[in-house]
Enzyme design. Structure first.
Site, PDB file in Angstrom:
ATOM      1  N   ASP A   8      14.652  10.506 -27.843  1.00 36.40           N
ATOM      2  CA  ASP A   8      14.927  10.067 -29.204  1.00 36.40           C
ATOM      3  C   ASP A   8      15.715  11.205 -29.846  1.00 36.40           C
ATOM      4  O   ASP A   8      16.160  12.130 -29.147  1.00 36.40           O
ATOM      5  CB  ASP A   8      13.644   9.702 -29.955  1.00 36.40           C
ATOM      6  CG  ASP A   8      12.751  10.891 -30.276  1.00 36.40           C
ATOM      7  OD1 ASP A   8      13.063  12.043 -29.878  1.00 36.40           O
ATOM      8  OD2 ASP A   8      11.716  10.686 -30.936  1.00 36.40           O
ATOM      9  N   CYS A  66      10.957  13.621 -26.488  1.00 36.04           N
ATOM     10  CA  CYS A  66      10.934  13.371 -27.934  1.00 36.04           C
ATOM     11  C   CYS A  66      10.430  14.644 -28.598  1.00 36.04           C
ATOM     12  O   CYS A  66      10.366  15.691 -27.957  1.00 36.04           O
ATOM     13  CB  CYS A  66      10.103  12.146 -28.294  1.00 36.04           C
ATOM     14  SG  CYS A  66       8.328  12.240 -28.008  1.00 36.04           S
ATOM     15  N   THR A  68       7.419  15.624 -29.529  1.00 35.82           N
ATOM     16  CA  THR A  68       6.204  16.145 -28.895  1.00 35.82           C
ATOM     17  C   THR A  68       6.009  15.674 -27.459  1.00 35.82           C
ATOM     18  O   THR A  68       5.249  16.283 -26.717  1.00 35.82           O
ATOM     19  CB  THR A  68       4.947  15.715 -29.682  1.00 35.82           C
ATOM     20  OG1 THR A  68       4.857  14.277 -29.639  1.00 35.82           O
ATOM     21  CG2 THR A  68       4.988  16.223 -31.112  1.00 35.82           C
ATOM     22  N   HIS A  99      -2.786  14.578  -8.620  1.00 35.37           N
ATOM     23  CA  HIS A  99      -4.006  13.804  -8.846  1.00 35.37           C
ATOM     24  C   HIS A  99      -3.774  12.417  -9.425  1.00 35.37           C
ATOM     25  O   HIS A  99      -4.596  11.529  -9.216  1.00 35.37           O
ATOM     26  CB  HIS A  99      -4.943  14.562  -9.782  1.00 35.37           C
ATOM     27  CG  HIS A  99      -5.468  15.825  -9.189  1.00 35.37           C
ATOM     28  ND1 HIS A  99      -6.442  16.579  -9.802  1.00 35.37           N
ATOM     29  CD2 HIS A  99      -5.158  16.498  -8.050  1.00 35.37           C
ATOM     30  CE1 HIS A  99      -6.712  17.640  -9.070  1.00 35.37           C
ATOM     31  NE2 HIS A  99      -5.944  17.614  -7.992  1.00 35.37           N
ATOM     32  N   ASN A 100      -2.681  12.245 -10.176  1.00 32.85           N
ATOM     33  CA  ASN A 100      -2.461  10.985 -10.889  1.00 32.85           C
ATOM     34  C   ASN A 100      -1.260  10.202 -10.396  1.00 32.85           C
ATOM     35  O   ASN A 100      -1.005   9.106 -10.882  1.00 32.85           O
ATOM     36  CB  ASN A 100      -2.297  11.244 -12.393  1.00 32.85           C
ATOM     37  CG  ASN A 100      -3.427  12.060 -12.957  1.00 32.85           C
ATOM     38  OD1 ASN A 100      -3.239  13.195 -13.355  1.00 32.85           O
ATOM     39  ND2 ASN A 100      -4.632  11.487 -12.974  1.00 32.85           N
ATOM     40  N   ARG A 133      -9.053  11.292  -2.221  1.00 33.41           N
ATOM     41  CA  ARG A 133     -10.020  10.871  -3.234  1.00 33.41           C
ATOM     42  C   ARG A 133      -9.346  10.393  -4.512  1.00 33.41           C
ATOM     43  O   ARG A 133      -9.929   9.632  -5.291  1.00 33.41           O
ATOM     44  CB  ARG A 133     -11.006  12.001  -3.538  1.00 33.41           C
ATOM     45  CG  ARG A 133     -10.412  13.170  -4.299  1.00 33.41           C
ATOM     46  CD  ARG A 133     -11.452  14.283  -4.491  1.00 33.41           C
ATOM     47  NE  ARG A 133     -11.034  15.279  -5.442  1.00 33.41           N
ATOM     48  CZ  ARG A 133     -10.277  16.330  -5.149  1.00 33.41           C
ATOM     49  NH1 ARG A 133      -9.854  16.511  -3.918  1.00 33.41           N
ATOM     50  NH2 ARG A 133      -9.955  17.208  -6.091  1.00 33.41           N
ATOM     51  N   HIS A 134      -8.099  10.805  -4.733  1.00 32.02           N
ATOM     52  CA  HIS A 134      -7.373  10.413  -5.942  1.00 32.02           C
ATOM     53  C   HIS A 134      -6.815   8.988  -5.844  1.00 32.02           C
ATOM     54  O   HIS A 134      -6.580   8.347  -6.859  1.00 32.02           O
ATOM     55  CB  HIS A 134      -6.236  11.394  -6.228  1.00 32.02           C
ATOM     56  CG  HIS A 134      -6.699  12.811  -6.306  1.00 32.02           C
ATOM     57  ND1 HIS A 134      -7.517  13.273  -7.305  1.00 32.02           N
ATOM     58  CD2 HIS A 134      -6.470  13.865  -5.481  1.00 32.02           C
ATOM     59  CE1 HIS A 134      -7.781  14.553  -7.097  1.00 32.02           C
ATOM     60  NE2 HIS A 134      -7.155  14.938  -6.000  1.00 32.02           N
TER      61      HIS A 134
END
Length: 145
Positions: A8, A66, A68, A99-100, A133-134
């Protein structure tokens, strides 16, 4: 790697520098999804473009900037198949991938300097998902789509 990027007005200046960094230093194929100036725009309009590119496999990963990083993350994460987060440190970028299996990194153009954001992006693009495990935890999150 194919990377979709947008911002933005609060992240426009850093987005421009990151396009150059991604292309010339990291060798990525970059799709700049706007905006074309630092005029005031609504961040969801640009977050959705990158999120949809990642969701449809038009891009391997997404980068959003952006003020933040928070608003972009909220908007991008609404798109099915997207795992977006506002990341402000290299260790968080590494864990976000490991992990994600994060696929859209959202950066702060106002509170994090460009050099650190470059390191965050590099880590985000070069760190592999650990699986194991993730895997089941990420599957549970994705089932919420």
């Amino acid at each position: 790697m194919r990377v979709a990027i947008a911002s933005d007005h609060g992240g426009f200046e850093q987005k421009q520098a990151l396009v150059d960094y991604l292309t010339n230093e990291l060798g990525c194929e970059v799709s700049d999804m706007g905006p074309d100036s630092d005029a005031s725009v609504d961040y969801p309009d640009f977050a959705v473009k990158v999120a949809q590119a990642v969701s449809t496999n038009e891009a391997d990963r997404g980068v959003l900037v952006c003020g933040t990083g928070i608003g972009m993350a909220l908007a991008a994460d609404k798109v099915a198949g997207v795992r977006a987060s506002s990341i402000t440190s290299v260790p968080f970028a590494e864990l976000f991938r490991q992990h994600n299996n994060g696929n859209v990194v959202c950066l702060s153009g106002r509170f994090v300097d460009l050099d650190l954001n470059k390191e965050i992006v590099k880590t985000f693009l070069t760190t592999e998902f650990e699986g194991g495990r993730h895997e089941a935890r990420v599957a549970k999150v994705m089932a919420l789509d």
